[in-house]
Design a protein around this motif. Structure first.
Motif, PDB file in Angstrom:
ATOM      1  N   GLY A 269       0.802  -1.215   0.000  1.00 11.84           N
ATOM      2  CA  GLY A 269       0.000   0.000   0.000  1.00 11.84           C
ATOM      3  C   GLY A 269       0.833   1.263   0.000  1.00 11.84           C
ATOM      4  O   GLY A 269       0.497   2.246  -0.659  1.00 11.84           O
ATOM      5  N   SER A 270       1.975   1.252   0.699  1.00 13.09           N
ATOM      6  CA  SER A 270       2.768   2.471   0.844  1.00 13.09           C
ATOM      7  C   SER A 270       3.289   2.982  -0.487  1.00 13.09           C
ATOM      8  O   SER A 270       3.355   4.196  -0.706  1.00 13.09           O
ATOM      9  CB  SER A 270       3.933   2.231   1.801  1.00 13.09           C
ATOM     10  N   ASP A 271       3.667   2.081  -1.416  1.00  8.11           N
ATOM     11  CA  ASP A 271       4.226   2.566  -2.674  1.00  8.11           C
ATOM     12  C   ASP A 271       3.144   2.888  -3.704  1.00  8.11           C
ATOM     13  O   ASP A 271       3.339   3.762  -4.552  1.00  8.11           O
ATOM     14  CB  ASP A 271       5.248   1.571  -3.259  1.00  8.11           C
ATOM     15  N   ILE A 272       1.992   2.229  -3.632  1.00  4.17           N
ATOM     16  CA  ILE A 272       0.913   2.524  -4.582  1.00  4.17           C
ATOM     17  C   ILE A 272       0.140   3.763  -4.144  1.00  4.17           C
ATOM     18  O   ILE A 272      -0.057   4.708  -4.923  1.00  4.17           O
ATOM     19  CB  ILE A 272      -0.035   1.318  -4.713  1.00  4.17           C
ATOM     20  N   TRP A 273      -0.301   3.795  -2.898  1.00  2.00           N
ATOM     21  CA  TRP A 273      -1.071   4.958  -2.442  1.00  2.00           C
ATOM     22  C   TRP A 273      -0.203   6.210  -2.365  1.00  2.00           C
ATOM     23  O   TRP A 273      -0.695   7.329  -2.524  1.00  2.00           O
ATOM     24  CB  TRP A 273      -1.684   4.691  -1.067  1.00  2.00           C
ATOM     25  N   GLY A 274       1.109   6.018  -2.163  1.00  2.20           N
ATOM     26  CA  GLY A 274       1.998   7.179  -2.063  1.00  2.20           C
ATOM     27  C   GLY A 274       2.782   7.467  -3.323  1.00  2.20           C
ATOM     28  O   GLY A 274       3.791   8.179  -3.283  1.00  2.20           O
ATOM     29  N   ARG A 275       2.327   6.948  -4.464  1.00  3.41           N
ATOM     30  CA  ARG A 275       3.116   7.065  -5.709  1.00  3.41           C
ATOM     31  C   ARG A 275       3.309   8.516  -6.149  1.00  3.41           C
ATOM     32  O   ARG A 275       4.315   8.841  -6.787  1.00  3.41           O
ATOM     33  CB  ARG A 275       2.452   6.268  -6.828  1.00  3.41           C
ATOM     34  N   ARG A 276       2.380   9.384  -5.824  1.00  2.69           N
ATOM     35  CA  ARG A 276       2.486  10.773  -6.283  1.00  2.69           C
ATOM     36  C   ARG A 276       3.521  11.564  -5.504  1.00  2.69           C
ATOM     37  O   ARG A 276       3.820  12.702  -5.849  1.00  2.69           O
ATOM     38  CB  ARG A 276       1.113  11.452  -6.206  1.00  2.69           C
ATOM     39  N   ARG A 277       4.064  10.947  -4.441  1.00  2.35           N
ATOM     40  CA  ARG A 277       5.128  11.622  -3.695  1.00  2.35           C
ATOM     41  C   ARG A 277       6.424  11.651  -4.480  1.00  2.35           C
ATOM     42  O   ARG A 277       7.313  12.452  -4.203  1.00  2.35           O
ATOM     43  CB  ARG A 277       5.358  10.906  -2.360  1.00  2.35           C
ATOM     44  N   TYR A 278       6.565  10.751  -5.439  1.00  2.79           N
ATOM     45  CA  TYR A 278       7.803  10.646  -6.208  1.00  2.79           C
ATOM     46  C   TYR A 278       7.690  11.436  -7.510  1.00  2.79           C
ATOM     47  O   TYR A 278       6.593  11.573  -8.070  1.00  2.79           O
ATOM     48  CB  TYR A 278       8.095   9.178  -6.530  1.00  2.79           C
ATOM     49  N   PRO A 279       8.805  11.945  -8.021  1.00  3.44           N
ATOM     50  CA  PRO A 279       8.773  12.646  -9.310  1.00  3.44           C
ATOM     51  C   PRO A 279       8.239  11.726 -10.406  1.00  3.44           C
ATOM     52  O   PRO A 279       8.738  10.604 -10.575  1.00  3.44           O
ATOM     53  CB  PRO A 279      10.246  13.018  -9.541  1.00  3.44           C
ATOM     54  N   PHE A 280       7.216  12.190 -11.119  1.00  2.00           N
ATOM     55  CA  PHE A 280       6.582  11.422 -12.201  1.00  2.00           C
ATOM     56  C   PHE A 280       6.088  10.062 -11.700  1.00  2.00           C
ATOM     57  O   PHE A 280       6.014   9.092 -12.444  1.00  2.00           O
ATOM     58  CB  PHE A 280       7.551  11.220 -13.377  1.00  2.00           C
ATOM     59  N   GLY A 281       5.738  10.002 -10.420  1.00  2.00           N
ATOM     60  CA  GLY A 281       5.386   8.723  -9.811  1.00  2.00           C
ATOM     61  C   GLY A 281       4.224   8.030 -10.469  1.00  2.00           C
ATOM     62  O   GLY A 281       4.250   6.805 -10.671  1.00  2.00           O
ATOM     63  N   GLU A 282       3.175   8.765 -10.834  1.00  2.00           N
ATOM     64  CA  GLU A 282       1.997   8.148 -11.457  1.00  2.00           C
ATOM     65  C   GLU A 282       2.359   7.464 -12.763  1.00  2.00           C
ATOM     66  O   GLU A 282       2.036   6.287 -12.984  1.00  2.00           O
ATOM     67  CB  GLU A 282       0.937   9.221 -11.701  1.00  2.00           C
ATOM     68  N   ALA A 283       3.054   8.174 -13.642  1.00  2.00           N
ATOM     69  CA  ALA A 283       3.407   7.610 -14.951  1.00  2.00           C
ATOM     70  C   ALA A 283       4.392   6.456 -14.808  1.00  2.00           C
ATOM     71  O   ALA A 283       4.283   5.443 -15.518  1.00  2.00           O
ATOM     72  CB  ALA A 283       3.994   8.697 -15.845  1.00  2.00           C
ATOM     73  N   VAL A 284       5.339   6.585 -13.891  1.00  2.22           N
ATOM     74  CA  VAL A 284       6.338   5.527 -13.707  1.00  2.22           C
ATOM     75  C   VAL A 284       5.687   4.258 -13.201  1.00  2.22           C
ATOM     76  O   VAL A 284       5.950   3.153 -13.706  1.00  2.22           O
ATOM     77  CB  VAL A 284       7.445   6.008 -12.746  1.00  2.22           C
ATOM     78  N   VAL A 285       4.804   4.370 -12.205  1.00  2.00           N
ATOM     79  CA  VAL A 285       4.142   3.187 -11.654  1.00  2.00           C
ATOM     80  C   VAL A 285       3.276   2.506 -12.705  1.00  2.00           C
ATOM     81  O   VAL A 285       3.258   1.276 -12.818  1.00  2.00           O
ATOM     82  CB  VAL A 285       3.313   3.571 -10.413  1.00  2.00           C
TER      83      VAL A 285
END
Length: 411
Positions: free
Chosen positions: A134-150
């Motif tokens: 959950g931490s990496d999926i729900w928090g994906r927008r914390r990372y640069p370009f996190g949505e597109a990268v995930v």
């Protein structure tokens, strides 16, 4: 036998440090190795070398040292640390792939490990699977370009796993491909006897990081509100973190030092001993999928009082293994604890019902499920159906608990 590169951002410094997601990675790697697979673990370097005599662990340098990614706030220095992690990790892992020639990569978790596995697939066409937390999926927008990268990581994976039912649905939405629901669990020394604690009418247990996500601050404030009502109630807290000073300060201000006991991070033996001696595990989290300690509690026969977040409330309700709190708030937790203590007749029912959920969190079963995906014997689609059918059968498999276990309680 498969040659597997297991990539993880979390790994214990020593085998006796079981307090973060790294223990899942180590238990899974050991389980696969016992099956005969050749396993190499790749992980970021900590502030001191990892000690593991049973598995080959390959560490790469970065600027973060001992820091964990999940709890870190987003600011320029941490973004630079994250950039150093990604650049150093990608360079290192390509060197490892050329030297070891693995057949498949397994990424724990989607960020950042999935990005490393995706890079290997792009350059070497070595397939990879992703197990998401959950931490990496729900928090994906914390990372640069996190949505597109995930999205790209999940779309190109050979298989996808998630440790929560709602999380699996979100992974499917992001990746556009099926994702299997597989709860995470760790090896526990279940033969350990209960801890010897002073006599008490009720014993409540908290196990987890002292961080805002885990709601430890809410629990402490709720305990303060109940301090004049609880004769003979003990609270035992295993864990540590950035909120430890806050917890200690508030306990002193409420005059609860003799009723609330802090132990710091604990070994798995201590966790089992305390769970066997406690009456309820309290999970006051603000955000969760299925917390690791929930599976621990089921295997130790310990009922749960937990917030209605992620899949936690659903599992407590359907399994009838405790009480569900309406929301992660001080008022709801205080009301929920008060309600649970006022209904002692439900406790033995909840405790008996935990046995129906234990098999879900069996580590041998988890290893076999992952191995079948790595071997290509399964596409993972049957895992979710199997677990949901088992969960659905729980409702008719025994006498019903109180109505309050079906509906949230609290403010």
């Amino acid at each position: 036998m498969k040659r597997v590169l297991l990539i993880t951002s979390s790994y214990p410094l020593r085998p006796d440090q079981p307090f973060n997601a790294g223990v899942l990675a180590r238990d899974l790697a050991l389980g696969l190795a016992r099956r005969g697979d050749m396993i190499w673990v790749v992980t970021p370097r900590k502030d001191r070398p990892i000690e593991d005599s049973q598995l080959p662990v390959l560490e790469f340098p970065w600027w973060g040292g001992y820091r964990e990614l999940a709890p870190q706030p987003v600011h320029m220095l941490n973004l630079l640390r994250f950039a150093s992690l990604m650049i150093s990790g990608i360079v290192f892992i390509h060197r490892v792939v050329r030297a070891l020639e693995p057949e498949v990569c397994l990424a724990l978790w989607a960020i950042p490990s999935g990005a490393f596995a995706y890079s290997v697939w792009r350059r070497h066409r070595i397939p990879y699977g992703v197990w998401a937390l959950g931490s990496d999926i729900w928090g994906r927008r914390r990372y640069p370009f996190g949505e597109a990268v995930v999205r790209r990581i999940l779309r190109n994976a050979a298989f996808r796993l998630a440790d929560g039912w709602q999380l699996a649905q979100e992974v499917e939405r992001l990746g556009g491909k099926p994702c299997a629901f597989l709860p995470s669990a760790r090896q526990l020394p279940l033969e350990v006897p209960p801890a010897e604690l002073p006599p008490a009418r009720w014993r409540l247990l908290y196990v987890g990081r002292f961080e805002r996500q885990k709601g430890v601050d809410l629990l402490v404030e709720a305990l303060g509100r109940l301090r004049d009502e609880w004769a003979g109630v003990q609270v035992h807290m295993l864990g540590d973190g950035s909120l430890r000073p806050f917890v200690e300060r508030r306990l002193r201000s409420w005059g609860l030092e003799g009723k609330v006991h802090l132990y710091g991070y604990a070994s798995s033996e201590t966790v089992v001993a305390m769970m066997k001696a406690a009456d309820y595990l309290v999970i006051p989290s603000r955000q969760e999928s299925i917390p690791l300690v929930f599976g621990d509690a089921m295997r130790c026969g310990l009922p749960v009082i937990g917030t209605d977040v992620g899949d936690l409330g659903m599992l407590i309700r359907r399994g009838r293994v405790g009480w569900v709190l309406l929301e992660p708030s001080v008022e709801a937790i205080a009301d929920g604890l008060r309600h649970a203590m006022a209904h002692p007749e439900q406790h033995p029912i909840f405790r008996a019902n935990t046995r129906f959920l234990r098999a879900w969190f069996d580590t041998d079963r988890i290893v076999e499920a992952v191995a079948s995906l790595l071997d290509g014997r399964d596409d993972g689609r049957g895992l979710s159906a199997e677990l949901l059918v088992a969960l659905g059968n729980l409702q008719g498999s025994r006498s019903a608990a109180a109505q309050s276990s079906e509906d949230p309680i609290g403010a």
